[in-house]
Design an enzyme around this catalytic site. Structure first.
Site, mmCIF file in Angstrom:
data_model
loop_
_atom_site.group_PDB
_atom_site.id
_atom_site.type_symbol
_atom_site.label_atom_id
_atom_site.label_comp_id
_atom_site.label_asym_id
_atom_site.label_seq_id
_atom_site.Cartn_x
_atom_site.Cartn_y
_atom_site.Cartn_z
ATOM 1 N N GLY A 1 0.796 -1.235 0.000
ATOM 2 C CA GLY A 1 0.000 0.000 0.000
ATOM 3 C C GLY A 1 0.823 1.278 0.000
ATOM 4 C CB THR B 1 -0.058 5.362 -7.039
ATOM 5 O OG1 THR B 1 -1.086 4.528 -6.504
ATOM 6 C CG2 THR B 1 -0.586 6.756 -7.282
ATOM 7 C CG ASP C 1 3.724 -2.590 -10.034
ATOM 8 O OD1 ASP C 1 4.296 -3.673 -10.288
ATOM 9 O OD2 ASP C 1 2.484 -2.508 -9.904
ATOM 10 C CD GLU D 1 -4.419 -5.580 -0.081
ATOM 11 O OE1 GLU D 1 -3.458 -5.949 -0.764
ATOM 12 O OE2 GLU D 1 -4.910 -4.433 -0.176
HETATM 13 N N1 LIG Z 1 0.867 9.523 -1.912
HETATM 14 C C1 LIG Z 1 -0.379 9.085 -1.785
HETATM 15 N N2 LIG Z 1 -1.307 9.854 -1.182
HETATM 16 C C2 LIG Z 1 -2.561 9.432 -1.057
HETATM 17 N N3 LIG Z 1 -3.009 8.240 -1.507
HETATM 18 C C3 LIG Z 1 -2.136 7.450 -2.102
HETATM 19 C C4 LIG Z 1 -0.779 7.814 -2.280
HETATM 20 N N4 LIG Z 1 -0.126 6.819 -2.898
HETATM 21 C C5 LIG Z 1 -1.043 5.853 -3.105
HETATM 22 N N5 LIG Z 1 -2.241 6.234 -2.656
HETATM 23 C C6 LIG Z 1 -3.471 5.423 -2.655
HETATM 24 O O1 LIG Z 1 -3.200 4.334 -1.770
HETATM 25 C C7 LIG Z 1 -3.700 3.106 -2.307
HETATM 26 C C8 LIG Z 1 -2.533 2.132 -2.494
HETATM 27 O O2 LIG Z 1 -1.704 2.574 -3.553
HETATM 28 P P1 LIG Z 1 -1.040 1.563 -4.581
HETATM 29 O O3 LIG Z 1 -2.039 0.564 -5.058
HETATM 30 O O4 LIG Z 1 -0.319 2.379 -5.594
HETATM 31 O O5 LIG Z 1 -0.006 0.862 -3.595
HETATM 32 P P2 LIG Z 1 1.025 -0.334 -3.877
HETATM 33 O O6 LIG Z 1 2.265 -0.011 -3.135
HETATM 34 O O7 LIG Z 1 1.173 -0.553 -5.346
HETATM 35 O O8 LIG Z 1 0.274 -1.538 -3.190
HETATM 36 P P3 LIG Z 1 0.589 -3.129 -3.172
HETATM 37 O O9 LIG Z 1 1.754 -3.340 -2.288
HETATM 38 O O10 LIG Z 1 -0.603 -3.725 -2.587
HETATM 39 O O11 LIG Z 1 0.827 -3.558 -4.570
HETATM 40 C C9 LIG Z 1 -4.428 3.480 -3.592
HETATM 41 O O12 LIG Z 1 -5.784 3.652 -3.276
HETATM 42 C C10 LIG Z 1 -3.782 4.796 -4.018
HETATM 43 O O13 LIG Z 1 -4.677 5.598 -4.759
HETATM 44 N N1 LIG Z 2 3.140 -13.080 0.786
HETATM 45 C C1 LIG Z 2 3.336 -12.279 -0.239
HETATM 46 N N2 LIG Z 2 4.415 -12.465 -1.045
HETATM 47 C C2 LIG Z 2 4.716 -11.665 -2.091
HETATM 48 O O1 LIG Z 2 5.712 -11.855 -2.813
HETATM 49 C C3 LIG Z 2 3.801 -10.592 -2.338
HETATM 50 N N3 LIG Z 2 3.747 -9.620 -3.276
HETATM 51 C C4 LIG Z 2 2.643 -8.906 -3.046
HETATM 52 N N4 LIG Z 2 1.976 -9.423 -1.986
HETATM 53 C C5 LIG Z 2 0.666 -8.968 -1.487
HETATM 54 C C6 LIG Z 2 0.644 -7.607 -0.894
HETATM 55 C C7 LIG Z 2 -0.707 -7.082 -1.304
HETATM 56 O O2 LIG Z 2 -1.692 -7.530 -0.368
HETATM 57 C C8 LIG Z 2 -0.984 -7.745 -2.627
HETATM 58 C C9 LIG Z 2 -0.690 -6.906 -3.855
HETATM 59 O O3 LIG Z 2 0.617 -6.450 -3.876
HETATM 60 O O4 LIG Z 2 -0.192 -8.919 -2.631
HETATM 61 C C10 LIG Z 2 2.677 -10.458 -1.506
HETATM 62 N N5 LIG Z 2 2.439 -11.288 -0.459
#
Ligand SMILES: Nc1ncnc2c1ncn2[C@@H]1O[C@H](COP(=O)(O)OP(=O)(O)OP(=O)(O)O)[C@@H](O)[C@H]1O
Ligand SMILES: Nc1nc(=O)c2ncn([C@H]3C[C@H](O)[C@@H](CO)O3)c2[nH]1
Length: 207
Positions: A14, A19, A86, A147
């Site tokens: 998250g 993003t 990403d 989640e």
């Molecule tokens: N800087 C920010 N400020 C506010 N909201 C944000 C920011 N960055 C991301 N978000 C919001 O937070 C949520 C999570 O972002 P995102 O899906 O890009 O995270 P991620 O790191 O790719 O997650 P994951 O680890 O699950 O793949 C989304 O709803 C996004 O719109």
């Molecule tokens: N156990 C585990 N291993 C991985 O390599 C991994 N990569 C991502 N994630 C989880 C995080 C988010 O919930 C969701 C989307 O990123 O999946 C993982 N969980």
């Protein structure tokens, strides 16, 4: 031949990886490779019972990312074309070291190295750090049902594991540039100046 820019955005769950990777891809006109989440058959089960489902889930992530990065290597890296992803392949190990135990962990480590040691590795990593409260807010905002009851101790542990992993990459691969973004203070979504700062840093590195 020197490898072209391969940029990976990393950080705990998250943090805003997808993003930021998408925003940078649009701004810099560089293709983005994104992790596939919605079609993952094990995530829901994993969050309900980590010990029961971790091996299947970690292997699923590893095989998917292996295939995706193999394709990315052929399509972009081998042709010296810039690309943003990403995730960094190393995240598999960050999670698996935490979720697997005993023989399964030993087997996973061997398979991980076998599959990934010769994959192309990013030369630029944008590491988004964020505290537990910020991550929990973003996970809630995104609203993926599986989640929503995440164990906060698991998430806190991952925050620490990520810090350690980035230090370990920095020590092992001095030629990799790691830009750390304090996601608790820097808001590239709400604040255009913050995004412009990150984008200009990346532009400087890849020109
Ligand atoms: N800087 C920010 N400020 C506010 N909201 C944000 C920011 N960055 C991301 N978000 C919001 O937070 C949520 C999570 O972002 P995102 O899906 O890009 O995270 P991620 O790191 O790719 O997650 P994951 O680890 O699950 O793949 C989304 O709803 C996004 O719109
Ligand atoms: N156990 C585990 N291993 C991985 O390599 C991994 N990569 C991502 N994630 C989880 C995080 C988010 O919930 C969701 C989307 O990123 O999946 C993982 N969980």
């Amino acid at each position: 031949m020197k490898q072209g820019p391969f940029i990976a955005v990393e950080g705990p769950i998250g943090a805003g990886k997808t993003t930021l990777a998408t925003m940078l891809s649009n701004e810099l006109h560089i293709p983005v490779v994104k992790e596939i989440v919605e079609e993952n058959p094990f995530l829901d089960k994993f969050y309900q019972n980590i010990d029961e489902w971790s091996f299947q889930l970690e292997m699923f992530f590893l095989c998917n990312r292996y295939k995706q990065l193999e394709d990315t290597g052929l399509q972009y890296i081998a042709k010296n074309k810039p690309v943003i992803s990403d995730y960094h392949i190393y995240k598999n190990l960050i999670f698996a070291e935490r979720t697997l135990k005993g023989v399964q962990r030993d087997k996973y480590r061997q398979i991980y190295h076998l599959l990934t040691d010769d994959l192309p590795k990013p030369n630029i990593i944008l590491y988004i750090r964020a505290d537990l409260d910020t991550l929990l807010k973003r996970i809630k905002k995104r609203g993926r049902s599986f989640e929503q009851n995440m164990d906060t101790a698991y998430l806190q542990q991952l925050i620490e594991d990520y810090d350690e992993a980035m230090s370990s990459i920095a020590a092992r691969e001095p030629s990799t540039t790691i830009i750390t973004i304090d996601g608790t203070k820097i808001d590239f979504v709400e604040n255009p100046e913050h995004f412009a700062q990150i984008a200009s840093q990346v532009k400087e590195l890849i020109r």
